[in-house]
Design an enzyme around this catalytic site. Structure first.
Site, PDB file in Angstrom:
ATOM      1  N   ASP A 190       2.855   5.131  -6.797  1.00  0.00           N
ATOM      2  CA  ASP A 190       4.049   5.181  -6.254  1.00  0.00           C
ATOM      3  C   ASP A 190       5.316   5.030  -7.016  1.00  0.00           C
ATOM      4  O   ASP A 190       6.344   5.008  -6.550  1.00  0.00           O
ATOM      5  CB  ASP A 190       4.000   3.983  -5.083  1.00  0.00           C
ATOM      6  CG  ASP A 190       2.673   4.286  -3.957  1.00  0.00           C
ATOM      7  OD1 ASP A 190       1.830   3.534  -3.882  1.00  0.00           O
ATOM      8  OD2 ASP A 190       3.006   5.321  -3.426  1.00  0.00           O
ATOM      9  N   HIS A 231      -2.199  -2.451  -9.656  1.00  0.00           N
ATOM     10  CA  HIS A 231      -3.303  -1.831  -8.617  1.00  0.00           C
ATOM     11  C   HIS A 231      -4.527  -2.801  -8.726  1.00  0.00           C
ATOM     12  O   HIS A 231      -4.697  -3.289  -9.577  1.00  0.00           O
ATOM     13  CB  HIS A 231      -3.481  -0.458  -9.352  1.00  0.00           C
ATOM     14  CG  HIS A 231      -4.177   0.613  -8.374  1.00  0.00           C
ATOM     15  ND1 HIS A 231      -5.555   0.571  -8.051  1.00  0.00           N
ATOM     16  CD2 HIS A 231      -3.631   1.341  -7.570  1.00  0.00           C
ATOM     17  CE1 HIS A 231      -5.892   1.368  -7.031  1.00  0.00           C
ATOM     18  NE2 HIS A 231      -4.648   1.908  -6.837  1.00  0.00           N
ATOM     19  N   HIS A 249       0.836  -1.180   0.074  1.00  0.00           N
ATOM     20  CA  HIS A 249      -0.171  -0.054   0.008  1.00  0.00           C
ATOM     21  C   HIS A 249       0.865   1.003  -0.046  1.00  0.00           C
ATOM     22  O   HIS A 249       1.709   1.485  -1.049  1.00  0.00           O
ATOM     23  CB  HIS A 249      -0.911  -0.223   1.321  1.00  0.00           C
ATOM     24  CG  HIS A 249      -2.037   0.955   1.087  1.00  0.00           C
ATOM     25  ND1 HIS A 249      -2.534   1.714  -0.046  1.00  0.00           N
ATOM     26  CD2 HIS A 249      -3.034   1.503   2.069  1.00  0.00           C
ATOM     27  CE1 HIS A 249      -3.369   2.416   0.530  1.00  0.00           C
ATOM     28  NE2 HIS A 249      -3.693   2.158   1.746  1.00  0.00           N
TER      29      HIS A 249
HETATM   30  C1  SDX Z   1      -1.100   2.085  -3.210  1.00  0.00           C
HETATM   31  O1  SDX Z   1      -6.250   0.780  -3.091  1.00  0.00           O
HETATM   32  C2  SDX Z   1      -5.573   1.865  -3.444  1.00  0.00           C
HETATM   33  O2  SDX Z   1      -6.256   2.786  -3.973  1.00  0.00           O
HETATM   34  C3  SDX Z   1      -4.057   2.277  -2.949  1.00  0.00           C
HETATM   35  C4  SDX Z   1      -3.469   3.341  -3.700  1.00  0.00           C
HETATM   36  C5  SDX Z   1      -4.087   4.636  -2.793  1.00  0.00           C
HETATM   37  O3  SDX Z   1      -4.049   5.716  -3.284  1.00  0.00           O
HETATM   38  O4  SDX Z   1      -4.726   4.466  -1.596  1.00  0.00           O
HETATM   39  O5  SDX Z   1      -3.711   3.686  -4.991  1.00  0.00           O
HETATM   40  C6  SDX Z   1      -1.837   3.496  -3.093  1.00  0.00           C
HETATM   41  O6  SDX Z   1      -1.391   1.428  -2.645  1.00  0.00           O
HETATM   42  C7  SDX Z   1      -0.912   1.763  -4.753  1.00  0.00           C
HETATM   43  C8  SDX Z   1      -0.140   0.349  -4.927  1.00  0.00           C
HETATM   44  C9  SDX Z   1       1.192   0.301  -4.320  1.00  0.00           C
HETATM   45  N1  SDX Z   1       1.540  -0.852  -4.198  1.00  0.00           N
HETATM   46  C10 SDX Z   1       2.729  -1.647  -4.919  1.00  0.00           C
HETATM   47  O7  SDX Z   1       3.170  -0.772  -5.682  1.00  0.00           O
HETATM   48  C11 SDX Z   1       3.079  -2.610  -4.749  1.00  0.00           C
HETATM   49  C12 SDX Z   1       3.509  -3.722  -5.681  1.00  0.00           C
HETATM   50  N2  SDX Z   1       1.928  -3.982  -6.394  1.00  0.00           N
HETATM   51  C13 SDX Z   1       1.309  -5.156  -6.172  1.00  0.00           C
HETATM   52  O8  SDX Z   1       1.362  -5.679  -4.785  1.00  0.00           O
HETATM   53  C14 SDX Z   1      -0.122  -5.238  -6.312  1.00  0.00           C
HETATM   54  O9  SDX Z   1      -0.308  -4.896  -7.798  1.00  0.00           O
HETATM   55  C15 SDX Z   1      -1.125  -4.664  -5.495  1.00  0.00           C
HETATM   56  C16 SDX Z   1      -1.485  -5.090  -4.259  1.00  0.00           C
HETATM   57  C17 SDX Z   1      -1.278  -3.287  -5.700  1.00  0.00           C
HETATM   58  C18 SDX Z   1      -2.564  -5.078  -6.194  1.00  0.00           C
HETATM   59  O10 SDX Z   1      -2.495  -6.577  -6.238  1.00  0.00           O
HETATM   60  P1  SDX Z   1      -4.111  -7.206  -6.422  1.00  0.00           P
HETATM   61  O11 SDX Z   1      -5.100  -6.534  -7.117  1.00  0.00           O
HETATM   62  O12 SDX Z   1      -4.346  -8.083  -5.254  1.00  0.00           O
HETATM   63  O13 SDX Z   1      -3.442  -8.357  -7.672  1.00  0.00           O
HETATM   64  P2  SDX Z   1      -2.909  -9.546  -7.564  1.00  0.00           P
HETATM   65  O14 SDX Z   1      -2.008  -9.536  -6.402  1.00  0.00           O
HETATM   66  O15 SDX Z   1      -4.098 -10.505  -7.610  1.00  0.00           O
HETATM   67  O16 SDX Z   1      -2.026  -9.705  -8.738  1.00  0.00           O
HETATM   68  C19 SDX Z   1      -2.547 -10.069  -9.842  1.00  0.00           C
HETATM   69  C20 SDX Z   1      -1.419 -10.875 -10.931  1.00  0.00           C
HETATM   70  C21 SDX Z   1      -0.766 -11.693 -10.180  1.00  0.00           C
HETATM   71  O17 SDX Z   1      -0.096 -12.712 -10.966  1.00  0.00           O
HETATM   72  P3  SDX Z   1      -0.857 -14.171 -11.304  1.00  0.00           P
HETATM   73  O18 SDX Z   1      -1.109 -14.797  -9.947  1.00  0.00           O
HETATM   74  O19 SDX Z   1      -2.304 -13.826 -12.062  1.00  0.00           O
HETATM   75  O20 SDX Z   1       0.238 -15.007 -12.209  1.00  0.00           O
HETATM   76  O21 SDX Z   1      -0.702  -9.644 -11.102  1.00  0.00           O
HETATM   77  C22 SDX Z   1       0.841 -10.131 -10.310  1.00  0.00           C
HETATM   78  C23 SDX Z   1       0.464 -11.056  -9.359  1.00  0.00           C
HETATM   79  O22 SDX Z   1       1.260 -11.718  -9.149  1.00  0.00           O
HETATM   80  N3  SDX Z   1       1.086  -8.603  -9.829  1.00  0.00           N
HETATM   81  C24 SDX Z   1       2.574  -8.412 -10.158  1.00  0.00           C
HETATM   82  C25 SDX Z   1       2.644  -7.214  -9.287  1.00  0.00           C
HETATM   83  N4  SDX Z   1       1.444  -6.950  -9.037  1.00  0.00           N
HETATM   84  C26 SDX Z   1       0.491  -7.815  -9.426  1.00  0.00           C
HETATM   85  N5  SDX Z   1       3.494  -8.970 -10.560  1.00  0.00           N
HETATM   86  C27 SDX Z   1       4.746  -8.273 -10.692  1.00  0.00           C
HETATM   87  N6  SDX Z   1       4.704  -7.043  -9.859  1.00  0.00           N
HETATM   88  C28 SDX Z   1       3.691  -6.480  -9.465  1.00  0.00           C
HETATM   89  N7  SDX Z   1       3.887  -5.195  -8.788  1.00  0.00           N
END
Ligand code: SDX
Length: 428
Positions: A362, A304, A265
């Site tokens: 971010d 996201h 997050h």
């Molecule tokens: C913020 O919610 C909000 O609005 C938050 C925010 C706000 O203003 O309040 O926008 C701020 O928190 C932005 C997000 C910051 N976080 C990061 O940058 C951390 C990296 N991102 C991830 O951890 C992830 O993308 C999330 C947590 C942000 C979202 O995760 P989801 O929606 O639960 O998606 P998921 O984990 O189910 O991923 C779907 C697929 C998976 O692959 P498969 O299992 O389908 O093969 O996408 C992959 C994930 O492994 N994936 C990534 C990835 N994010 C998702 N693979 C590599 N790198 C990534 N960053």
């Protein structure tokens, strides 16, 4: 024809209708409040398909990459507004008239000092304590100093708490930084603008005049605007859930700060810089990407839950980053160049395209904040500072709703069946 969803269950013997509720924008929702009549619960860990509340504050369209605060597109607010005006908009729902803006700014700036005994709280922390640990502790303790505005059912008390939080969060954030550096705290200067005052409290020294470049002040002010609110994200949902029990607003904001700290997050901006340091050079990107695809690590700052297109804030942040680096003569900043190379490679890679992974807010924020002289450990503090107005606006909207109930989800239980106690001698 009534707009509804009909559920058939118990092998087709029973049916139940759920009304469909339309929003002003975005998807309709299925009102499942009568679902318990089925004798079952719905099941949605992570709330991927669940709307937890009705709100009028912020709208996001993840497919179109749209973000509106009270209906105004983030691109227009970032271009034409300033953070305090955005605070007014989020709290009161409309853009202020010039007179309202002047009164709001004056009120906020007049309450920027904290109780002097609050400074003693910092002495209990090690100097190397993470600033977010200090933020959680100090903000949570604010209710001990403001016993006069804790009746959450009194709209005036709520308004006083809102002003106090918007006014004092920059002061506390700057104190966290100063304490971690062993520097004396700077008192706020009410004659300065909100963001310039924050930079003064962060970077001024008693020994010489401090006057930040207006380009840098405007860049940080825009970063505050980009982070001000974002619908029902994890930390905002935490604030709402804490507030639904009747907890005081300062404790609720402390809970939001704690949730924001996580690397998935608000902690992601700090994680992006660490990732860029780890990669080091663009030549190392292919190997790093192999690790991402092997799921040994994530590409931080990408992906996201809602945006399956470019996060509109990321595009503005990238432009702001460029402006700041140009102003500081750092346009050849290696980290910025590495980040842009990483973004280009990711956006052309099928793994990311298939998963609709784009840069989020971010990805570039850490590079801008570093250029502004803000250390990595303070990145999420900056996010928390800016998001406090969003959190407290959602808290206020929820408490003002006469239909508000304490949030209490149920579960799918898959643990042990009922069983009798076994004396210790008979176990094993
Ligand atoms: C913020 O919610 C909000 O609005 C938050 C925010 C706000 O203003 O309040 O926008 C701020 O928190 C932005 C997000 C910051 N976080 C990061 O940058 C951390 C990296 N991102 C991830 O951890 C992830 O993308 C999330 C947590 C942000 C979202 O995760 P989801 O929606 O639960 O998606 P998921 O984990 O189910 O991923 C779907 C697929 C998976 O692959 P498969 O299992 O389908 O093969 O996408 C992959 C994930 O492994 N994936 C990534 C990835 N994010 C998702 N693979 C590599 N790198 C990534 N960053």
């Amino acid at each position: 024809m009534e707009n509804k969803v009909t559920l058939t269950y118990q092998n087709g013997d029973q049916t139940i209708d759920f009304p469909i509720l339309p929003g002003t924008l975005g998807p309709d929702v299925v009102d499942i409040r009568a679902f318990s009549k089925t004798g079952m619960f719905t099941f949605d860990p992570g709330f991927l398909a669940t709307s937890s509340c009705e709100s009028k504050i912020t709208f996001i369209d993840g497919d179109l990459g749209q973000l509106y605060y009270r209906g105004y597109p983030i691109e227009q607010l970032a271009e034409h507004s300033d953070y305090l005006e955005v605070c007014y908009l989020l709290v009161f729902g409309e853009l202020p008239t010039p007179a309202q803006k002047e009164e709001f700014d004056r009120t906020v700036m007049r309450h920027s000092m904290v109780h002097d005994q609050l400074t003693s709280f910092f002495k209990g922390f090690r100097r190397d304590a993470h600033p977010m640990a200090m933020m959680v502790g100090v903000v949570g303790a604010l209710s001990a100093f403001y016993q006069d505005s804790l009746d959450i059912n009194n709209p005036r008390h709520r308004e006083v708490a809102i002003y106090r939080l918007i006014s004092k969060i920059p002061t506390i954030a700057a104190m966290c930084y100063r304490y971690s550096k062993g520097l004396p705290f700077n008192y706020p200067k009410n004659a300065l603008g909100y963001t310039e005052n924050f930079m003064h409290m962060m970077f001024a020294t008693p020994c010489e005049e401090y006057k930040p470049s207006p380009v840098l002040v405007q860049a940080l002010d825009r970063i505050f605007t980009l982070h001000a609110d974002h619908e029902q994200n994890a930390s905002t949902s935490t604030v709402r859930l804490a507030g639904s029990s009747g907890a005081n607003p300062f404790a609720c904001i402390a809970a939001g700060i704690a949730c924001l700290w996580g690397p998935s997050h608000g902690g992601a901006n700090e994680a992006v810089l660490k990732m860029l340091d780890e990669i080091g050079h663009v030549d190392n990107v292919p190997a790093f990407m192999e690790g991402v695809k092997a799921k040994t690590h994530k590409l931080m700052g990408f992906g996201h839950r809602v945006y399956k297109n470019m996060d509109p804030r990321a595009a503005i942040m990238k432009k702001t980053c460029d402006d700041v680096l140009q102003e500081l003569g750092l346009h050849n900043d290696p980290k910025f160049k590495l980040a842009m190379a990483l973004e280009k490679i990711a956006l052309e890679d099928q793994y990311f395209i298939d998963r609709k992974l784009y840069p989020n807010v971010d990805f570039y924020s850490g590079i801008v904040l570093t250029a502004l002289g803000i250390p990595v450990s303070m990145f999420t503090v900056i996010f928390a500072l800016a998001r406090t107005v969003g959190w407290i606006s959602h808290w206020n909207e929820m408490i003002a709703d006469p239909g508000m109930k304490i949030g209490r989800p149920r579960q799918l239980y898959t643990g042990a069946q009922r069983r009798d106690y076994v004396e210790a001698a008979k176990r094993g």
